[in-house]
Design an enzyme around this catalytic site. Structure first.
Site, mmCIF file in Angstrom:
data_model
loop_
_atom_site.group_PDB
_atom_site.id
_atom_site.type_symbol
_atom_site.label_atom_id
_atom_site.label_comp_id
_atom_site.label_asym_id
_atom_site.label_seq_id
_atom_site.Cartn_x
_atom_site.Cartn_y
_atom_site.Cartn_z
ATOM 1 N N CYS A 52 -43.708 -24.948 -4.378
ATOM 2 C CA CYS A 52 -43.384 -26.187 -5.092
ATOM 3 C C CYS A 52 -44.089 -27.396 -4.476
ATOM 4 O O CYS A 52 -45.299 -27.526 -4.602
ATOM 5 C CB CYS A 52 -41.871 -26.328 -5.161
ATOM 6 S SG CYS A 52 -41.310 -27.382 -6.499
ATOM 7 N N ARG A 94 -37.868 -32.322 -16.698
ATOM 8 C CA ARG A 94 -38.176 -31.498 -15.516
ATOM 9 C C ARG A 94 -38.124 -30.036 -15.905
ATOM 10 O O ARG A 94 -37.318 -29.642 -16.762
ATOM 11 C CB ARG A 94 -37.122 -31.728 -14.425
ATOM 12 C CG ARG A 94 -37.338 -32.905 -13.555
ATOM 13 C CD ARG A 94 -36.241 -32.998 -12.504
ATOM 14 N NE ARG A 94 -36.540 -32.250 -11.288
ATOM 15 C CZ ARG A 94 -37.344 -32.680 -10.320
ATOM 16 N NH1 ARG A 94 -37.951 -33.843 -10.431
ATOM 17 N NH2 ARG A 94 -37.554 -31.953 -9.245
ATOM 18 N N HIS A 101 -38.567 -20.882 -6.244
ATOM 19 C CA HIS A 101 -37.586 -20.875 -5.158
ATOM 20 C C HIS A 101 -36.707 -19.637 -5.362
ATOM 21 O O HIS A 101 -36.881 -18.890 -6.311
ATOM 22 C CB HIS A 101 -36.697 -22.126 -5.221
ATOM 23 C CG HIS A 101 -37.436 -23.412 -5.178
ATOM 24 N ND1 HIS A 101 -37.854 -24.003 -4.013
ATOM 25 C CD2 HIS A 101 -37.829 -24.247 -6.176
ATOM 26 C CE1 HIS A 101 -38.466 -25.154 -4.280
ATOM 27 N NE2 HIS A 101 -38.459 -25.321 -5.585
#
Ligand code: GLN
Length: 242
Positions: free
Chosen positions: A94, A129, A195
């Protein structure tokens, strides 16, 4: 490996360690020890120099401001590019992934230079997002099982000619540039938006990093019961729309 022990460097835990990405360091350490390797794990805070003699470097995600601070310090330090020149393996997540590229948009809305270790650049997505679970099929060259993870980022990453996509998404956004790709890699440098921690959900990726470090094609078998249960649970949760 530099000697009989695998040197694992966890870069800037004080700035880049969102969503349990520290777990990536624990998983590589554990998978290596399961194979009888002697592992030396070195956590390097952002006020410390990056050693150039590590075998595997792990970099996690971060919020926008810590991401800018980390990029500034990594540019000033230059240890990570030197380590890559020495053949080190880098696995980034990320914010860490964005920092390895040519540039990203920082918390001030400005273009912030990255390290240029991956031929990618990141912009700020105009839409919502990218948040949620991801499933992706890895680059066949890497021979990995389906990747599972979760993403939470505003950035959109564009891939240049000098990298290959790490994977193609089947669920989720990944790079989010409309190409359907997720992450990027070149030689020994890898970036992903996943993640989870991603290496806990995908121990085959941790094993791939260890194999690269040892320069071997295979490792002795190691128990994956716990990882398999986590993978199955998360993959089925995605199927049910969780
Ligand atoms: N700040 C970056 C973005 O939103 C990375 C976020 C993260 O690492 N989770 O794109």
């Amino acid at each position: 490996m530099s000697d009989s022990s695998l040197r694992l460097v966890w870069v800037y835990p004080d700035l880049l360690s969102t969503y349990g990405d520290r777990g990536n360091a624990l998983v590589v350490e554990r998978r290596a020890r399961q194979r009888g390797l002697n592992v030396q794990r070195i956590d390097i805070r952002s006020d410390q120099p990056i050693p150039t003699s590590g075998d595997i470097y792990l970099i996690g995600g971060g919020e926008d401001r810590p991401q800018r601070l980390a990029a500034e310090r990594l540019r000033a330090d230059s240890g990570l590019p030197r380590a890559v020149d020495n053949g080190a393996i880098v696995f980034s997540v990320c914010a860490g992934y964005q920092i390895l590229g040519h540039e990203f948009i920082n918390d001030l809305g400005e273009r912030e230079p990255g390290l240029g270790l991956l031929d990618v650049w990141s912009t700020r997505g105009e839409g919502a997002r990218s948040v949620g679970d991801v499933l992706a099929e890895s680059d066949p060259v890497l021979g990995l099982p389906t990747l599972t993870g979760f993403e939470n980022h505003q950035g959109v990453t564009h891939l240049g000619q000098g990298v290959s996509p790490l994977a193609q998404v089947t669920v989720g956004n990944g790079n989010g540039d409309g190409s359907g790709t997720e992450g990027a890699w070149r030689d020994t440098v890898f970036g992903t938006y996943l993640h989870g921690p991603v290496l806990a959900r995908n121990p085959a990726v941790a094993d791939m990093l260890i194999k690269l470090a040892l320069d071997v094609n295979a490792l002795p078998a190691a128990d994956t019961t716990w990882y398999d249960a986590l993978r199955a649970e998360r993959i089925s949760a995605v199927g049910q729309g969780a």
